[in-house]
Design an enzyme around this catalytic site. Structure first.
Site, PDB file in Angstrom:
ATOM      1  N   LEU A  43      37.283  46.035  38.117  1.00 30.15           N
ATOM      2  CA  LEU A  43      36.545  44.803  38.241  1.00 30.15           C
ATOM      3  C   LEU A  43      37.097  43.587  37.962  1.00 30.15           C
ATOM      4  O   LEU A  43      36.724  42.380  38.171  1.00 30.15           O
ATOM      5  CB  LEU A  43      35.328  44.932  36.815  1.00 30.15           C
ATOM      6  CG  LEU A  43      34.426  45.883  36.652  1.00 30.15           C
ATOM      7  CD1 LEU A  43      33.648  45.819  35.518  1.00 30.15           C
ATOM      8  CD2 LEU A  43      33.438  46.231  37.927  1.00 30.15           C
ATOM      9  N   ASP A  92      47.571  41.468  32.350  1.00 34.32           N
ATOM     10  CA  ASP A  92      47.683  40.329  33.448  1.00 34.32           C
ATOM     11  C   ASP A  92      47.589  41.096  34.709  1.00 34.32           C
ATOM     12  O   ASP A  92      48.742  41.549  34.903  1.00 34.32           O
ATOM     13  CB  ASP A  92      48.378  39.168  33.449  1.00 34.32           C
ATOM     14  CG  ASP A  92      47.896  38.034  34.325  1.00 34.32           C
ATOM     15  OD1 ASP A  92      47.524  38.410  35.442  1.00 34.32           O
ATOM     16  OD2 ASP A  92      47.869  37.101  33.952  1.00 34.32           O
ATOM     17  N   TYR A  99      37.757  34.135  48.796  1.00 36.45           N
ATOM     18  CA  TYR A  99      37.245  35.338  48.020  1.00 36.45           C
ATOM     19  C   TYR A  99      36.920  36.564  48.681  1.00 36.45           C
ATOM     20  O   TYR A  99      37.336  37.706  48.437  1.00 36.45           O
ATOM     21  CB  TYR A  99      36.069  34.731  47.089  1.00 36.45           C
ATOM     22  CG  TYR A  99      35.414  35.848  46.433  1.00 36.45           C
ATOM     23  CD1 TYR A  99      35.834  36.421  45.267  1.00 36.45           C
ATOM     24  CD2 TYR A  99      34.204  36.144  46.777  1.00 36.45           C
ATOM     25  CE1 TYR A  99      35.293  37.359  44.432  1.00 36.45           C
ATOM     26  CE2 TYR A  99      33.422  37.085  45.940  1.00 36.45           C
ATOM     27  CZ  TYR A  99      34.018  37.783  44.890  1.00 36.45           C
ATOM     28  OH  TYR A  99      33.227  38.795  44.410  1.00 36.45           O
ATOM     29  N   SER A 159      36.166  35.771  40.548  1.00 43.50           N
ATOM     30  CA  SER A 159      34.870  36.475  41.005  1.00 43.50           C
ATOM     31  C   SER A 159      34.180  35.645  41.903  1.00 43.50           C
ATOM     32  O   SER A 159      33.145  35.909  42.136  1.00 43.50           O
ATOM     33  CB  SER A 159      34.220  37.091  39.892  1.00 43.50           C
ATOM     34  OG  SER A 159      33.824  36.017  39.027  1.00 43.50           O
ATOM     35  N   ASN A 195      29.627  41.792  48.687  1.00 43.11           N
ATOM     36  CA  ASN A 195      28.887  41.446  49.845  1.00 43.11           C
ATOM     37  C   ASN A 195      29.659  40.406  50.755  1.00 43.11           C
ATOM     38  O   ASN A 195      29.480  40.205  52.124  1.00 43.11           O
ATOM     39  CB  ASN A 195      27.285  41.033  49.407  1.00 43.11           C
ATOM     40  CG  ASN A 195      27.407  39.727  48.813  1.00 43.11           C
ATOM     41  OD1 ASN A 195      27.238  38.596  49.481  1.00 43.11           O
ATOM     42  ND2 ASN A 195      27.638  39.862  47.510  1.00 43.11           N
TER      43      ASN A 195
END
Ligand SMILES: NC(=O)c1ccc[n+]([C@@H]2O[C@H](COP(=O)([O-])OP(=O)(O)OC[C@H]3O[C@@H](n4cnc5c(N)ncnc54)[C@H](O)[C@@H]3O)[C@@H](O)[C@H]2O)c1
Length: 270
Positions: free
Chosen positions: A69, A49, A134, A73, A110
């Site tokens: 990654l 985690d 985010y 998200s 982006n």
């Protein structure tokens, strides 16, 4: 690059990279807080985690490179972004430093620059203009990248991914789409190119309607193969079925800009 750790292995991009990256790097350690459902017997997986520094350190032990990654998200509540993307990203860079990792490739977005109008072409030296909590977390990750690169010598590449997928599925994505194989190219530059120190690239294919000046990536040899315009008719047909979004259609970040938007109708011209 002997051992590469990929966080976020159970997610959409991680799952696709599990098909593409082993041909390039034979020794990959996949990591996530959840075990990928389709994990194969030959794949090495370490559960960690990102909010627990000791777990992240253990996952990175002995690795030379990390592809980061893992994280939340999409836009989410502050507490969620804080845990997975702010604290989690700090832990990733700090663990990389403590364990002597040489290189990190960070999946930025982006949405770190989503509040630039679509009519403006931006490079990677333009100040960040996040369109969401985010997006702020991705700008924070890029800042951590610079700190650990210039203070500690970590070689870091932040890739502001547009939209990852087999095809671009609407008008906005004709501008920001990245084909999986093109993302692999950028990751390889980040993990292997001798001149990487602290770079920001746009994660976009060869999109004729693109908004981003990706000269930095091209200088490092990036040669995208995906051409969004090859999928134009299907993407525009899908777009025609979507409701108009005056704010989201104006800005690069799309619905991430119009969500929670209450600044009035006046839109940034530049
Ligand atoms: N998919 C895109 O088009 C796109 C675009 C821009 C940026 N990105 C970024 O690329 C990365 C991968 O994207 P994705 O589409 O595969 O996302 P995803 O949501 O499918 O996968 C993210 C993974 O991170 C893991 N994760 C979340 N919080 C964690 C934590 N605290 N500890 C450990 N693991 C945790 C999740 O379990 C999940 O498997 C993300 O960082 C995302 O922000 C993706």
């Amino acid at each position: 690059m002997q051992t590469v750790v990929v966080t976020g292995a159970a997610g959409g991009i991680g799952t696709r990279l599990r098909q593409l990256l082993p041909a390039v790097y034979p020794n990959i350690r996949w990591s996530d807080r959840v075990r990928p459902k389709d994990l194969a017997a030959h794949e090495t997986f370490v559960q960690a985690d990102l909010t627990a520094l000791t777990e992240v350190e253990a996952a990175l032990d002995g690795a030379q490179g990390v592809v980061h990654l893992g994280g939340f998200s999409t836009e989410g509540p502050w507490e969620t972004i804080l845990q997975s993307n702010i604290i989690g990203c700090y832990n990733l860079f700090e663990a990389a430093h403590r364990r002597g990792v040489e290189r990190v490739v960070f999946a930025s977005s982006n949405h770190a620059v989503g509040f630039y109008p679509r009519r403006r072409r931006i490079g990677t030296e333009t100040p960040v203009r996040p369109d969401s909590r985010y997006g702020v977390s991705k700008a924070f990750g890029e800042a951590l990248a610079a700190l650990y690169a210039y203070k500690h010598g970590l070689r870091v590449t932040s890739i502001r991914i547009g939209n990852f997928g087999e095809v671009p599925v609407d008008e906005r994505r004709l501008s920001i789409w990245i084909k999986p194989e093109d993302l692999v190219q950028l990751i390889r530059i980040g993990l292997e190119h001798p001149d990487i120190r602290c770079e920001i690239f746009y994660g976009a294919s060869d999109n004729a309607r693109g908004w981003w000046d990706n000269a930095a990536a091209f200088r490092f040899g990036y040669r995208p193969q995906g051409r969004a315009e090859a999928h134009r008719d299907a993407a525009l047909a899908a777009q025609a079925k979507l409701p108009p979004d005056p704010v989201g259609d104006w800005y690069q970040g799309g619905t991430y800009c119009s969500d929670e938007f209450d600044a009035g109708v006046e839109q940034a011209e530049v």
